[in-house]
Design a protein around this motif. Structure first.
Motif, PDB file in Angstrom:
ATOM      1  N   ASP A  56      52.489  35.030  35.864  1.00 23.96           N
ATOM      2  CA  ASP A  56      50.736  35.041  36.128  1.00 23.96           C
ATOM      3  C   ASP A  56      50.898  35.365  37.751  1.00 23.96           C
ATOM      4  O   ASP A  56      49.136  34.841  37.603  1.00 23.96           O
ATOM      5  CB  ASP A  56      50.309  34.508  35.611  1.00 23.96           C
ATOM      6  CG  ASP A  56      50.132  35.146  34.011  1.00 23.96           C
ATOM      7  OD1 ASP A  56      49.805  36.035  33.116  1.00 23.96           O
ATOM      8  OD2 ASP A  56      50.334  33.595  32.879  1.00 23.96           O
ATOM      9  N   ASP A  57      51.436  35.171  38.099  1.00 21.55           N
ATOM     10  CA  ASP A  57      51.518  35.424  39.420  1.00 21.55           C
ATOM     11  C   ASP A  57      51.122  35.808  40.355  1.00 21.55           C
ATOM     12  O   ASP A  57      49.725  36.283  41.539  1.00 21.55           O
ATOM     13  CB  ASP A  57      53.262  35.287  40.425  1.00 21.55           C
ATOM     14  CG  ASP A  57      53.617  36.015  40.706  1.00 21.55           C
ATOM     15  OD1 ASP A  57      53.915  36.292  38.929  1.00 21.55           O
ATOM     16  OD2 ASP A  57      54.008  36.650  41.114  1.00 21.55           O
ATOM     17  N   ALA A  58      50.702  37.071  39.890  1.00 24.10           N
ATOM     18  CA  ALA A  58      49.534  38.469  40.833  1.00 24.10           C
ATOM     19  C   ALA A  58      48.039  38.098  40.490  1.00 24.10           C
ATOM     20  O   ALA A  58      47.636  38.957  40.849  1.00 24.10           O
ATOM     21  CB  ALA A  58      50.081  39.211  40.139  1.00 24.10           C
ATOM     22  N   ARG A  59      47.929  36.887  38.869  1.00 19.05           N
ATOM     23  CA  ARG A  59      46.515  37.315  39.106  1.00 19.05           C
ATOM     24  C   ARG A  59      45.838  35.619  38.207  1.00 19.05           C
ATOM     25  O   ARG A  59      44.707  35.300  38.928  1.00 19.05           O
ATOM     26  CB  ARG A  59      46.279  37.511  37.485  1.00 19.05           C
ATOM     27  CG  ARG A  59      46.451  38.941  37.286  1.00 19.05           C
ATOM     28  CD  ARG A  59      46.262  38.926  35.189  1.00 19.05           C
ATOM     29  NE  ARG A  59      45.244  39.057  34.613  1.00 19.05           N
ATOM     30  CZ  ARG A  59      44.687  39.306  33.555  1.00 19.05           C
ATOM     31  NH1 ARG A  59      45.483  39.235  33.018  1.00 19.05           N
ATOM     32  NH2 ARG A  59      43.250  39.057  33.165  1.00 19.05           N
ATOM     33  N   ARG A  60      46.691  35.170  38.566  1.00 21.94           N
ATOM     34  CA  ARG A  60      46.515  33.025  38.496  1.00 21.94           C
ATOM     35  C   ARG A  60      47.615  32.524  39.500  1.00 21.94           C
ATOM     36  O   ARG A  60      48.093  32.994  39.947  1.00 21.94           O
ATOM     37  CB  ARG A  60      46.880  32.981  37.058  1.00 21.94           C
ATOM     38  CG  ARG A  60      45.831  33.490  36.071  1.00 21.94           C
ATOM     39  CD  ARG A  60      45.424  32.993  34.575  1.00 21.94           C
ATOM     40  NE  ARG A  60      46.377  33.006  34.374  1.00 21.94           N
ATOM     41  CZ  ARG A  60      46.153  34.135  33.092  1.00 21.94           C
ATOM     42  NH1 ARG A  60      45.682  34.924  33.747  1.00 21.94           N
ATOM     43  NH2 ARG A  60      46.940  34.261  32.504  1.00 21.94           N
ATOM     44  N   GLY A  61      47.086  31.111  39.634  1.00 23.71           N
ATOM     45  CA  GLY A  61      47.715  30.261  40.897  1.00 23.71           C
ATOM     46  C   GLY A  61      47.328  30.003  42.062  1.00 23.71           C
ATOM     47  O   GLY A  61      47.428  29.220  42.673  1.00 23.71           O
ATOM     48  N   ARG A  62      46.413  30.903  42.581  1.00 23.29           N
ATOM     49  CA  ARG A  62      45.122  30.863  43.181  1.00 23.29           C
ATOM     50  C   ARG A  62      44.244  31.500  43.399  1.00 23.29           C
ATOM     51  O   ARG A  62      43.588  32.298  42.365  1.00 23.29           O
ATOM     52  CB  ARG A  62      46.436  32.006  44.622  1.00 23.29           C
ATOM     53  CG  ARG A  62      47.462  31.345  45.359  1.00 23.29           C
ATOM     54  CD  ARG A  62      47.923  33.104  45.678  1.00 23.29           C
ATOM     55  NE  ARG A  62      48.581  34.067  45.621  1.00 23.29           N
ATOM     56  CZ  ARG A  62      47.879  34.727  45.367  1.00 23.29           C
ATOM     57  NH1 ARG A  62      47.190  35.354  46.194  1.00 23.29           N
ATOM     58  NH2 ARG A  62      48.446  36.326  45.128  1.00 23.29           N
ATOM     59  N   LEU A  63      43.182  31.601  44.277  1.00 20.89           N
ATOM     60  CA  LEU A  63      41.841  31.924  44.532  1.00 20.89           C
ATOM     61  C   LEU A  63      41.946  32.515  45.407  1.00 20.89           C
ATOM     62  O   LEU A  63      41.942  32.824  46.195  1.00 20.89           O
ATOM     63  CB  LEU A  63      41.121  30.082  44.566  1.00 20.89           C
ATOM     64  CG  LEU A  63      41.235  29.732  43.714  1.00 20.89           C
ATOM     65  CD1 LEU A  63      40.085  27.883  43.649  1.00 20.89           C
ATOM     66  CD2 LEU A  63      40.058  29.610  42.316  1.00 20.89           C
ATOM     67  N   ALA A  64      41.499  34.027  44.805  1.00 19.11           N
ATOM     68  CA  ALA A  64      40.819  34.535  45.877  1.00 19.11           C
ATOM     69  C   ALA A  64      40.598  36.048  45.347  1.00 19.11           C
ATOM     70  O   ALA A  64      41.024  36.292  44.115  1.00 19.11           O
ATOM     71  CB  ALA A  64      42.870  35.864  46.639  1.00 19.11           C
ATOM     72  N   LEU A  65      40.084  37.341  45.789  1.00 17.50           N
ATOM     73  CA  LEU A  65      39.437  37.945  45.063  1.00 17.50           C
ATOM     74  C   LEU A  65      40.325  39.082  43.932  1.00 17.50           C
ATOM     75  O   LEU A  65      41.266  39.512  44.427  1.00 17.50           O
ATOM     76  CB  LEU A  65      39.054  39.395  46.411  1.00 17.50           C
ATOM     77  CG  LEU A  65      38.127  40.635  45.889  1.00 17.50           C
ATOM     78  CD1 LEU A  65      37.025  39.938  45.988  1.00 17.50           C
ATOM     79  CD2 LEU A  65      38.183  41.303  47.672  1.00 17.50           C
ATOM     80  N   GLY A  66      39.313  39.086  43.214  1.00 19.20           N
ATOM     81  CA  GLY A  66      40.242  39.902  42.322  1.00 19.20           C
ATOM     82  C   GLY A  66      40.718  39.071  41.122  1.00 19.20           C
ATOM     83  O   GLY A  66      40.858  39.743  40.381  1.00 19.20           O
TER      84      GLY A  66
END
Length: 532
Positions: free
Chosen positions: A480-490
């Motif tokens: 899920d690293d492309a969608r979660r784990g960070r706070l970024a646009l989208g």
């Protein structure tokens, strides 16, 4: 759909392009903006709802990378034996058991730990028989790798002095050859098979209690390490109805017969629930001396622990799931188990061409130096639990000895070797409180600050590494690293508001820190009373 703007004193994004912000704008479960208050409000529009979190610190959604949801629910609704200081105290708690502690007519409890009792010896069935002569009693140890049962439970399971140890298990017996009432690892299954299953209503009650607790402690997601088929079907129904509050990355239970159903189904992806991995058990636990070691236990010469599956069977099952497209996750505590698991995962991935499936070593607790380096070089995931170290530190050296301890709970060594770290708690073996995990990862101390310099402090993680272990680490380990784990646009709007800063604040502040809000896919699944 109306947008929401969340304002806070600081937002740690873990996004290299913009590591710190003041506000988040959310719509339809995604982040519209991460930046200043003005940027977030401009993106959200004039009709946006506003939530001012005041002096809070916001971080990406915290995820427990190794836990047991049904187990937590069972522990919350049956007799709790954690911190019982003696056999007598455990018996007293059993006599006050609520009705929810019964499964059929069996009395259930969990959490006892003989290491906390005078003398540190395993309990026996006689104490239970004196109080419960005709009610079967089944009490799992804190690590879930041993059970304490009474004579009625043994009778219903057909266990006598003549019953041999099952493969991968031990039926402890006294000097006269009689079962003592303690069963280790696969021997537990013999008694569990005689127990009626929970009703659907009971199962749902347990799962709801566990998910509610997870939201309260700031978890936006859980990797469930070995989900039973019935529990998976309940969560699947809730996910379809849109009522599953947290993200659940489920590992199929690979030990029992349910593995055939999972193999037939194949990897599965819903909205909040995913099932694309499987979990096997290579050995037992250190506390019950079931962890498989290369050499004898220092405090029990002649005992080297247990392998719960023959190596060839473990390899066969792992490759069957790899070939079906599953990520394979294997529990390994002892150094002998970790050597075996690395062999199984690396050879299996090569044979099936599934090196991209991010296979995982669950616990990676005690390793020889050469296996630490091998795990790191392989790019496998090391799924480790910081609070296991702080729980085990009073007695781990007596089990392992000083030299072998150098490769135990070695998070820094694993990370430096190149392993992908994903942090968890293994609840309900440990408390689900993720802030306690962040604290233990940074300090290797108990809540009182002992030992003063930390236990084997060279293996500590930095504040950022600890936070990444509960955010970007689990995201990587679940694809899920492309969608979660960070706070970024989208990206998905999963985040947590805390009363203390886990990056720049002192580690000691985490002991009394509070979760103020838990947001999953843009929905507030928990809000502290102080924010109401």
């Amino acid at each position: 759909m109306q947008a929401t703007v969340y304002l806070a004193e600081r937002v740690w994004t873990l996004d290299a392009a913009r590591p710190r912000a003041q506000a988040l704008a959310v719509r339809d479960g995604r982040l519209l903006a991460v930046g200043t208050r003005e940027e977030a409000e401009a993106a959200a529009g004039p009709t946006a709802r506003r939530v001012d979190l005041g002096a809070a610190t916001v971080v990406p959604g915290l995820v427990d990378a190794h836990a047991h949801i049904h187990g937590l629910g069972r522990s919350l609704t049956t007799v709790r034996l954690e911190k019982a200081g003696s056999v007598d105290e455990a018996i007293r708690r059993l006599t006050e058991a609520p009705a929810s502690s019964f499964q059929g007519d069996w009395l259930l409890g969990r959490g006892w730990d003989q290491n906390e009792w005078p003398g540190g010896a395993f309990p026996g069935r006689k104490e239970l028989d004196a109080r419960f002569p005709s009610t079967p009693v089944f009490l799992t140890r804190v690590d879930h790798h041993a059970a304490w049962v009474n004579g009625e439970a043994l009778r219903r399971a057909g266990i006598t002095r003549d019953t041999p140890d099952p493969e991968g298990g031990r039926i402890l017996k006294d000097a006269h050859g009689e079962p003592t009432g303690v069963l280790v690892d696969n021997a537990m299954d013999v008694v569990a098979a005689a127990m009626p299953p929970p009703s659907r209503a009971q199962l749902e009650t347990r799962l709801r209690a566990a998910l509610t607790r997870c939201a309260q402690v700031g978890l936006t997601g859980v990797h469930d390490a070995g989900m039973e088929w019935d529990a998976f079907r309940v969560l699947q129904a809730w996910d379809a109805a849109g009522t599953l509050p947290l993200r659940v990355y489920a590992m199929a239970a690979g030990q029992g017969d349910a593995r055939h159903a999972y193999l037939e189904q194949g990897p599965w992806q819903g909205r909040m629930l995913a099932m694309r991995s499987v979990k096997f058990l290579a050995d037992g636990a250190l506390g019950s001396r079931g962890a498989a070691l290369h050499d004898d236990y220092c405090d029990e010469p002649g005992q080297q622990g247990l392998l719960l599956l023959p190596p060839e069977e473990l390899a066969s099952r792992a490759q069957a799931f790899m070939s079906r497209g599953f990520q394979v996750c294997i529990h390994a505590i002892g150094d002998r188990a970790n050597t075996l698991v690395l062999d199984v995962l690396l050879r299996g991935a090569e044979a099936t061409g599934t090196q991209s499936l991010r296979h995982r070593v669950e616990h990676a607790q005690i390793l020889r130096r050469e296996d630490i380096l091998r795990l790191g070089a392989s790019g496998l995931v090391a799924s480790v639990q910081p609070t296991h170290a702080t729980s085990d530190m009073p007695w781990a050296e007596s089990r392992l000895g000083r030299e072998r301890l150098k490769g135990a709970y070695a998070w820094r060594s694993l990370r430096d070797a190149g392993a992908h770290l994903a942090l968890g708690s293994d609840f309900p073996i440990e408390n689900p409180d993720v802030l306690a995990g962040l604290y233990a990862a940074r300090t290797r101390q108990d809540a009182a600050g002992w030992p003063e310099a930390g236990w084997m402090p060279e293996e500590r993680l930095t504040a950022r590494e600890a936070l990444e272990g509960f955010t970007t680490g689990p995201a990587w380990a679940s694809f899920d690293d492309a969608r979660r784990g960070r706070l970024a646009l989208g990206m998905d709007a999963d985040f947590v508001a805390l009363s203390e800063d886990p990056l720049e604040g002192p580690a000691s502040a985490l002991v009394k820190a509070q979760v103020l809000a838990t947001v999953v896919a843009g929905a507030e699944v928990y809000r502290a009373p102080s924010l109401a």
